[in-house]
Design an enzyme around this catalytic site. Structure first.
Site, PDB file in Angstrom:
ATOM      1  N   GLU A   2      -7.721  -4.547   5.094  1.00 31.72           N
ATOM      2  CA  GLU A   2      -7.669  -4.370   3.640  1.00 31.72           C
ATOM      3  C   GLU A   2      -6.643  -5.313   3.025  1.00 31.72           C
ATOM      4  O   GLU A   2      -6.851  -5.850   1.937  1.00 31.72           O
ATOM      5  CB  GLU A   2      -7.317  -2.906   3.321  1.00 31.72           C
ATOM      6  CG  GLU A   2      -8.450  -1.952   3.657  1.00 31.72           C
ATOM      7  CD  GLU A   2      -7.992  -0.538   3.865  1.00 31.72           C
ATOM      8  OE1 GLU A   2      -7.138  -0.309   4.748  1.00 31.72           O
ATOM      9  OE2 GLU A   2      -8.470   0.364   3.154  1.00 31.72           O
ATOM     10  N   ASN A  20       0.871  -1.164   0.000  1.00 31.67           N
ATOM     11  CA  ASN A  20       0.000   0.000   0.000  1.00 31.67           C
ATOM     12  C   ASN A  20       0.919   1.227   0.000  1.00 31.67           C
ATOM     13  O   ASN A  20       1.462   1.610   1.042  1.00 31.67           O
ATOM     14  CB  ASN A  20      -0.881  -0.048   1.257  1.00 31.67           C
ATOM     15  CG  ASN A  20      -1.830   1.123   1.336  1.00 31.67           C
ATOM     16  OD1 ASN A  20      -1.783   2.039   0.513  1.00 31.67           O
ATOM     17  ND2 ASN A  20      -2.696   1.104   2.339  1.00 31.67           N
ATOM     18  N   ASN A  62      -8.296   8.264   9.661  1.00 29.52           N
ATOM     19  CA  ASN A  62      -7.867   9.610   9.287  1.00 29.52           C
ATOM     20  C   ASN A  62      -8.699  10.084   8.091  1.00 29.52           C
ATOM     21  O   ASN A  62      -9.095  11.231   7.993  1.00 29.52           O
ATOM     22  CB  ASN A  62      -6.379   9.580   8.966  1.00 29.52           C
ATOM     23  CG  ASN A  62      -5.729  10.870   9.372  1.00 29.52           C
ATOM     24  OD1 ASN A  62      -6.345  11.728  10.002  1.00 29.52           O
ATOM     25  ND2 ASN A  62      -4.486  11.024   8.981  1.00 29.52           N
ATOM     26  N   HIS A 113     -16.496   3.702   8.205  1.00 28.03           N
ATOM     27  CA  HIS A 113     -15.031   3.586   8.206  1.00 28.03           C
ATOM     28  C   HIS A 113     -14.506   4.932   8.712  1.00 28.03           C
ATOM     29  O   HIS A 113     -14.479   5.926   7.966  1.00 28.03           O
ATOM     30  CB  HIS A 113     -14.528   3.285   6.782  1.00 28.03           C
ATOM     31  CG  HIS A 113     -13.037   3.255   6.666  1.00 28.03           C
ATOM     32  ND1 HIS A 113     -12.312   2.104   6.421  1.00 28.03           N
ATOM     33  CD2 HIS A 113     -12.116   4.247   6.759  1.00 28.03           C
ATOM     34  CE1 HIS A 113     -11.033   2.385   6.384  1.00 28.03           C
ATOM     35  NE2 HIS A 113     -10.888   3.686   6.590  1.00 28.03           N
ATOM     36  N   HIS A 119     -12.226   3.863  -0.051  1.00 30.32           N
ATOM     37  CA  HIS A 119     -12.257   2.877   1.054  1.00 30.32           C
ATOM     38  C   HIS A 119     -13.092   1.651   0.684  1.00 30.32           C
ATOM     39  O   HIS A 119     -13.651   0.971   1.555  1.00 30.32           O
ATOM     40  CB  HIS A 119     -12.841   3.499   2.349  1.00 30.32           C
ATOM     41  CG  HIS A 119     -11.977   4.570   2.939  1.00 30.32           C
ATOM     42  ND1 HIS A 119     -12.450   5.826   3.250  1.00 30.32           N
ATOM     43  CD2 HIS A 119     -10.666   4.575   3.263  1.00 30.32           C
ATOM     44  CE1 HIS A 119     -11.473   6.556   3.746  1.00 30.32           C
ATOM     45  NE2 HIS A 119     -10.377   5.823   3.760  1.00 30.32           N
ATOM     46  N   ARG A 170      -2.639  -2.081  -3.390  1.00 29.77           N
ATOM     47  CA  ARG A 170      -3.829  -1.252  -3.224  1.00 29.77           C
ATOM     48  C   ARG A 170      -3.684  -0.062  -4.166  1.00 29.77           C
ATOM     49  O   ARG A 170      -2.681   0.653  -4.137  1.00 29.77           O
ATOM     50  CB  ARG A 170      -3.912  -0.746  -1.791  1.00 29.77           C
ATOM     51  CG  ARG A 170      -5.074   0.209  -1.612  1.00 29.77           C
ATOM     52  CD  ARG A 170      -5.124   0.723  -0.190  1.00 29.77           C
ATOM     53  NE  ARG A 170      -6.240   1.628  -0.034  1.00 29.77           N
ATOM     54  CZ  ARG A 170      -6.193   2.766   0.657  1.00 29.77           C
ATOM     55  NH1 ARG A 170      -5.071   3.139   1.243  1.00 29.77           N
ATOM     56  NH2 ARG A 170      -7.252   3.521   0.758  1.00 29.77           N
ATOM     57  N   ARG A 174      -9.118  16.711   6.284  1.00 25.17           N
ATOM     58  CA  ARG A 174      -9.920  17.072   5.103  1.00 25.17           C
ATOM     59  C   ARG A 174     -11.294  17.575   5.534  1.00 25.17           C
ATOM     60  O   ARG A 174     -11.860  17.069   6.512  1.00 25.17           O
ATOM     61  CB  ARG A 174     -10.084  15.857   4.184  1.00 25.17           C
ATOM     62  CG  ARG A 174      -8.842  15.525   3.387  1.00 25.17           C
ATOM     63  CD  ARG A 174      -8.976  14.210   2.660  1.00 25.17           C
ATOM     64  NE  ARG A 174      -8.259  13.158   3.359  1.00 25.17           N
ATOM     65  CZ  ARG A 174      -8.334  11.865   3.059  1.00 25.17           C
ATOM     66  NH1 ARG A 174      -9.096  11.450   2.075  1.00 25.17           N
ATOM     67  NH2 ARG A 174      -7.649  10.972   3.733  1.00 25.17           N
TER      68      ARG A 174
END
Ligand code: AMP
Length: 413
Positions: free
Chosen positions: A395, A18, A221, A218, A190, A101, A251
């Site tokens: 994941e 990832n 962050n 989910h 996600h 990913r 964000r």
């Protein structure tokens, strides 16, 4: 043995990568034993103080090493995977496949895909849709190809799970040609996590996925709330980019688009500066002025810091509203599932989100909630019509399973 996705898979070691802008997370998974043999993080790539944190066999080693780019990062990872003391491999050829990913697959990549030169070219084309993510995913793929030239590599996309969204959910009310010419639509992110968690939820509840209406929260962050009906994503909170949807660590999530023009006019900021503020200086960090980390904000809130109290109230209020909206979109609800850093570990946040949802059949059991930290658990009362679950996301496991399925097909063809 790993049973997710109805796949029972054996005897292979899959490396899952990832790659972020300045980091690489990795896991080497033994599919037969259903066990992560090693996992680690290469952090601060291209920055001062870059380091590797490598865990294997119950031991952890952290070492500061200059790592100038992703290619060097993967070399360092291999040194540790092959390390005489901390390693778990004798030879790189023991790695059967590499799963990556990839954040944005656009409309083309709707399922896990074997990586070819043509695929890499297309992924580069999609970089404009996820400039903070895709170029680094591609850098990781290219670096891994050099280290494992003869090993099949598979891209698993964060957007793919949301390709089942109906048109009415993914279209924006903009002139239609923006969708046709530029692909402006909701893609959602996600997806790997939401897919994994919704599968585990059905296993946990002992019910077929086909019969379940679930809302996945989910909360990490980055934050996604996703409505899953019969195993399919029917709506999700993030949009064209991972900036949309809920309030996150740094964000902003959804805003009145007018705010951007207002800031450009009145705060003397150009588009790049506004982009940087909305991505990196907003959300929990922007409101609290303290941190993007919920743990620190909760600590300060306890001491009476008003902006920290506000940040937590804003965060939980928004998740609660989204749950209400998605229950309406689903036309019913069987379970709310919390996952990711905040969702898995913060009883306080879960409690604030669920408070007031009793009218729609959500009854949280505070005692169970307090105990459920980082573990799979049901945290609703036995009488709760809607089950509330905590399911740690994984994941990497889903990426490994998908990578394996594609690799097996290759062998069979
Ligand atoms: P993730 O992106 O899933 O790794 O989540 C990272 C975030 O999870 C951190 O920024 C924290 O805000 C949050 N987090 C991790 N552990 C806890 C905890 N014990 N309590 C509250 N929040 C936590």
């Amino acid at each position: 043995m790993i049973c997710i996705a109805n796949a029972v898979i054996d005897c292979m070691k899959i490396l899952v990568l990832n790659c972020g802008s300045s980091s690489i997370k990795y896991q080497l998974i033994d599919m037969d034993k259903d066990e992560a043999l090693a996992r680690g993080l290469i952090a601060k790539i291209g920055e001062h103080g870059s380091y590797i944190r490598h865990r294997a066999g119950g031991r952890e080693v952290v070492k500061e090493i200059p790592i100038e780019n992703h290619a060097r990062g993967l070399e360092v990872m291999m040194e540790y995977l092959l390390h005489p003391e901390f390693g778990v491999l004798k030879d790189p050829s023991e790695v059967s496949a590499v799963g990556h990913r990839v954040v944005h697959g656009g409309s083309v990549f709707v399922k896990p895909t074997l990586i070819t030169e043509e695929v890499i070219k297309k992924l580069k084309e999609y970089s404009y849709l996820a400039p903070l993510h895709n170029p680094h995913n591609v850098a990781g793929i290219e670096a891994a190809k050099k280290i494992f030239p003869n090993v099949p590599q598979v891209a698993v996309f964060d957007t793919a799970f949301h390709q089942t969204l109906p048109e009415k959910a993914y279209m924006y009310p903009l002139p239609y040609e923006f969708y046709e010419k530029y692909g402006v639509r909701k893609y959602g992110f996600h997806g790997i996590s939401c897919d994994y968690v919704s599968r585990r939820a059905s296993e946990f509840l002992g019910k077929s996925r086909d019969d379940l209406k679930v809302i996945i929260c989910h909360l990490g962050n980055g934050v996604t709330v996703c409505a899953v009906d019969g195993g399919k994503s029917i709506d999700t909170s993030m949009g064209l980019t991972p900036l949309g949807g809920l309030m996150m660590g740094t964000r902003c999530g959804d805003l009145d688009p007018g705010v951007i023009f207002y800031l450009a006019k009145n705060a003397d900021l150009n588009l790049d500066q506004i982009n940087e503020i909305l991505n990196n200086k907003s959300g929990l960090l922007g409101v609290s002025g303290v941190s993007n980390d919920v743990r620190e904000i909760l600590e300060e809130a306890k001491k009476g810091n008003k902006r920290c109290i506000l940040a937590i109230e804003m965060f939980t209020y928004r998740v609660k509203k989204w749950i209400g909206a998605y229950a309406a979109a689903l036309g019913g609800l069987d379970a709310v599932v919390f996952t990711a850093g905040i969702g898995e570990n913060s009883p306080k946040i879960r409690s604030m989100i669920c408070a007031g949802l009793e009218f729609m059949g959500v009854e949280l059991d505070e005692e169970r909630n307090e105990k459920a930290v980082g573990i799979e658990a049901e945290i609703s009362k036995p009488s709760s019509r809607v089950k509330v679950l905590v399911i740690p996301t994984n994941e990497e496991k889903l990426i490994a399973v998908e990578t394996m399925k594609i690799t097996k097909n290759l062998e069979g063809s």
